[in-house]
Write an enzyme that holds these catalytic residues in place. Structure first.
Site, PDB file in Angstrom:
ATOM      1  N   PHE A  20     -23.092 -19.787 -12.302  1.00  0.00           N
ATOM      2  CA  PHE A  20     -22.211 -18.725 -11.821  1.00  0.00           C
ATOM      3  C   PHE A  20     -20.771 -19.246 -11.813  1.00  0.00           C
ATOM      4  CE2 PHE A  20     -20.325 -15.899  -8.683  1.00  0.00           C
ATOM      5  CZ  PHE A  20     -20.886 -14.690  -9.013  1.00  0.00           C
ATOM      6  N   TYR A  64     -25.607 -12.522   1.590  1.00  0.00           N
ATOM      7  CA  TYR A  64     -25.660 -11.070   1.335  1.00  0.00           C
ATOM      8  C   TYR A  64     -26.594 -10.659   0.219  1.00  0.00           C
ATOM      9  CZ  TYR A  64     -21.926 -12.493  -1.948  1.00  0.00           C
ATOM     10  OH  TYR A  64     -21.194 -13.119  -2.907  1.00  0.00           O
TER      11      TYR A  64
HETATM   12  C1  LIG Z   1     -23.453 -14.752  -5.435  1.00  0.00           C
HETATM   13  C2  LIG Z   1     -23.106 -16.147  -5.780  1.00  0.00           C
HETATM   14  C3  LIG Z   1     -21.976 -16.752  -5.231  1.00  0.00           C
HETATM   15  C4  LIG Z   1     -21.057 -15.957  -4.338  1.00  0.00           C
HETATM   16  O1  LIG Z   1     -20.002 -16.699  -3.859  1.00  0.00           O
HETATM   17  P1  LIG Z   1     -19.012 -16.043  -2.793  1.00  0.00           P
HETATM   18  O2  LIG Z   1     -18.184 -17.155  -2.360  1.00  0.00           O
HETATM   19  O3  LIG Z   1     -19.860 -15.436  -1.719  1.00  0.00           O
HETATM   20  O4  LIG Z   1     -18.254 -14.954  -3.478  1.00  0.00           O
HETATM   21  C5  LIG Z   1     -21.717 -18.076  -5.547  1.00  0.00           C
HETATM   22  N1  LIG Z   1     -22.537 -18.765  -6.368  1.00  0.00           N
HETATM   23  C6  LIG Z   1     -23.634 -18.207  -6.920  1.00  0.00           C
HETATM   24  C7  LIG Z   1     -24.514 -19.012  -7.797  1.00  0.00           C
HETATM   25  C8  LIG Z   1     -23.944 -16.885  -6.645  1.00  0.00           C
HETATM   26  O5  LIG Z   1     -25.014 -16.319  -7.196  1.00  0.00           O
END
Ligand SMILES: *Cc1c(COP(=O)(O)O)cnc(C)c1O
Length: 436
Positions: free
Chosen positions: A134, A230
Site C-alpha cells: 500500500f 476502520y
Molecule cells: C488502509 C491502509 C492504511 C491506511 O493508513 P491511514 O494512515 O489510516 O490512512 C495503511 N496501510 C495499509 C496497508 C492499508 O491497507
C-alpha cells in the site's frame, strides 16, 4: 480445494440458515437494499456505536467535563482498546496500544526498528518491502530510510527470500500481511523466520488482517506491527489505528514522536523527555476519545465471535465465502474477460477477492464498479497499470461477521447482469469521484 459446491441461491440460503455465525450480523445497522462487500476498506456501523458515542459526548464530555479523564477512564482508552485488539492478533495485555493513524504508527515503529537494527549492526542499511505494498507504507518507509541514512528497496513478493539471502545488509523487512490489491496473504511465521535467519527485523502491517484472519504476533515471533481500525475492526471512518512491539524491543528505543502521553510521568510536567516503560511510549499526544470509543464498539463486534469459535470460526466462514465467490465467477463470468487476481489456494488468501479487468481495455473497471454500486452492490475499484500483470481491479471484501452466502450469490448475479447488459457504458458511470 474444497468439494464442488451447489451454486444455486437456494443452496446459499440454506447455508446461511445453518450458519452458527449468522446471528453476529444482528450487531450491525446495514442499510436496506445494500449488499456491502467493502468491509476491507471501511467496516459497517455497529448498532452499539451511535448510542455509545452519544453517551461519550453528552454525558462523559457534556456532564463530566474534564473529570471524565479519570472518572470515565478516558486516559486508559489507548491501552484498554489495545488489549482487546491484542486478543485478535496474538498480543498479550499491555503489548499493543491504540493511537494515531496507521501511517503515523508505521513511522513510529519503523523508526524504532531502524534504530535498533543500526545499533545491532551499522552495516545494515536496507529496508526491504513489497513493490505493490500500500503506497502510504512505502511513502513513510522512504522518509524513515532517508532519516536513518538507509535505502528503501522494493521487490516483487516472490523475490524477497532470495534478496534476504543475498547479503547481510537488510535491517528491516516491512510487509503488509494481506496485499491490498491481490488479497494475497503471507504466512507470518514462515516469512518472519526468513527475515530473522537473514539477520533482519520483521515489521508487519495488519491493515487487512486484524479482525479478518487469525494472527499470532508472539507465536510468529514478529518484531513490530501496526494495523488499521476502520477496516475489519469496524471502528468508523478515520478510526484510530494500533501499534505493537515485541516486549524484547519495547524498552530499547523510544519512537521519535516523543509527545507527553508517551512520557513516564506526563502530569509531572518536567522539561525533559523520559520515555514511559513498555508500549506506553508509543503514544504521542492526547487520545482521540470519541474515535476510540467508537473503535471499541467495533472491536467488540469481532470479540462477540469468541464464544462461537472466535477468529478461527470467522476465518472458516471467510474462506467459505471467498471459495463460493470464486466458484460463481467461474460458473457465471467465464466469458466476461474478468480474471481472478487473488490466489486460488485459500491458505494464501486474505478475506477479499480481486477481479482483473481485461488488458485489452474492452471493459472499464471503474464504470463497472459504479454501475454495481448503483444497483446496491458495493465493492471498490483499484487502478493498476492496466497490464495483465497489474490489471485494474474490482475488489470484493468478505466480512464474515455480516456477509451472507446469499450476498455473494446476488453480487455475482448483479455483476453478470451489468456486464451482459452493457449498462456500465452509460456516461453517468464514467465520471470519476475524488475517492475510489
Ligand atoms: C488502509 C491502509 C492504511 C491506511 O493508513 P491511514 O494512515 O489510516 O490512512 C495503511 N496501510 C495499509 C496497508 C492499508 O491497507
Amino acid at each position: 480445494m474444497t468439494a464442488p459446491q451447489n451454486l444455486t441461491r437456494a443452496a446459499c440460503a440454506a447455508r446461511d440458515a445453518a450458519d452458527p455465525l449468522a446471528p453476529l450480523r444482528e450487531q450491525f445497522d446495514l442499510p436496506a437494499g445494500v449488499n456491502y462487500l467493502d468491509g476491507n476498506s471501511l467496516g459497517v456501523l455497529p448498532r452499539a456505536t451511535a448510542a455509545r458515542v452519544q453517551d461519550v459526548v453528552t454525558q462523559e464530555w457534556g456532564q463530566g467535563l474534564i473529570r471524565s479523564w479519570n472518572s470515565a477512564g478516558w486516559i486508559d482508552l489507548p491501552r484498554r482498546v489495545g488489549d482487546k485488539i491484542g486478543r485478535l492478533v496474538g498480543a498479550a495485555p499491555g503489548e499493543l496500544v491504540v493511537a494515531d493513524s496507521t501511517s503515523v504508527n508505521l513511522f513510529k515503529v519503523l523508526s524504532a526498528a531502524a534504530r535498533i537494527a543500526q545499533a545491532n549492526d551499522p552495516a545494515r542499511r536496507v529496508i526491504v518491502s513489497e513493490r505493490s505494498n500500500f503506497p502510504t507504507d512505502l511513502y513513510i518507509a522512504e522518509s524513515v530510510a532517508a532519516q536513518h541514512g538507509m535505502v528503501l528497496e522494493l521487490h516483487e513478493i516472490d523475490a524477497i527470500p532470495a534478496r534476504l539471502a543475498q547479503a547481510a545488509d537488510v535491517a528491516v523487512l516491512m510487509l503488509t500481511q494481506v496485499n491490498y490489491r491481490s488479497g494475497r496473504m503471507a504466512d507470518m511465521a514462515t516469512v518472519t523466520a526468513q527475515a530473522h535467519a537473514a539477520g533482519a527485523l520483521m515489521l508487519w502491517d495488519l491493515a487487512h488482517s486484524a479482525g479478518a484472519v487469525p494472527v499470532d504476533l508472539n507465536g510468529a515471533n514478529a518484531d513490530f506491527a501496526v494495523g488499521c481500525g476502520y477496516k475489519y475492526l469496524n471502528g468508523g471512518p478515520g478510526a484510530p489505528a494500533f501499534c505493537w512491539a515485541h516486549p524484547r524491543h519495547a524498552d530499547r528505543f523510544w519512537q521519535p514522536l516523543s509527545g507527553w502521553m508517551g512520557h513516564a510521568a506526563p502530569f509531572v510536567f518536567e522539561p525533559g523527555y523520559r520515555p514511559a516503560p513498555g508500549m506506553q511510549r508509543y503514544l504521542c499526544g492526547t487520545p482521540q476519545v470519541i474515535g476510540m470509543s467508537a473503535l471499541e464498539c467495533g472491536v467488540n463486534t469481532v470479540l462477540a465471535a469468541e464464544p462461537l469459535g472466535g477468529m478461527a470460526a470467522l476465518r472458516a466462514k471467510s474462506v467459505a465465502l471467498s471459495e463460493l465467490f470464486i466458484a460463481l465467477v467461474r460458473q457465471e463470468l467465464a466469458h466476461s474477460g474478468l480474471s481472478i487476481h487473488t490466489p486460488l489456494d485459500p491458505a494464501q488468501r486474505g478475506s477479499q477477492v480481486s477481479l482483473g479487468v481485461p488488458a485489452d481495455g474492452s471493459v472499464d473497471g471503474y464504470a463497472v464498479m459504479q454501475a454495481l454500486i448503483a444497483r446496491g452492490v458495493i465493492g471498490d475499484y483499484r487502478a493498476g497499470d492496466g497490464t495483465a500483470a497489474e490489471p485494474h481491479l474490482l475488489r470484493f471484501g468478505f466480512t464474515p461477521l455480516y456477509t451472507r452466502f446469499v450476498d455473494v450469490f446476488d453480487a455475482i448475479q448483479t455483476l453478470a447482469d451489468v456486464l451482459a447488459s452493457g449498462e456500465w457504458r452509460e456516461a453517468r458511470f464514467m465520471a470519476k469521484a475524488a475517492v475510489t
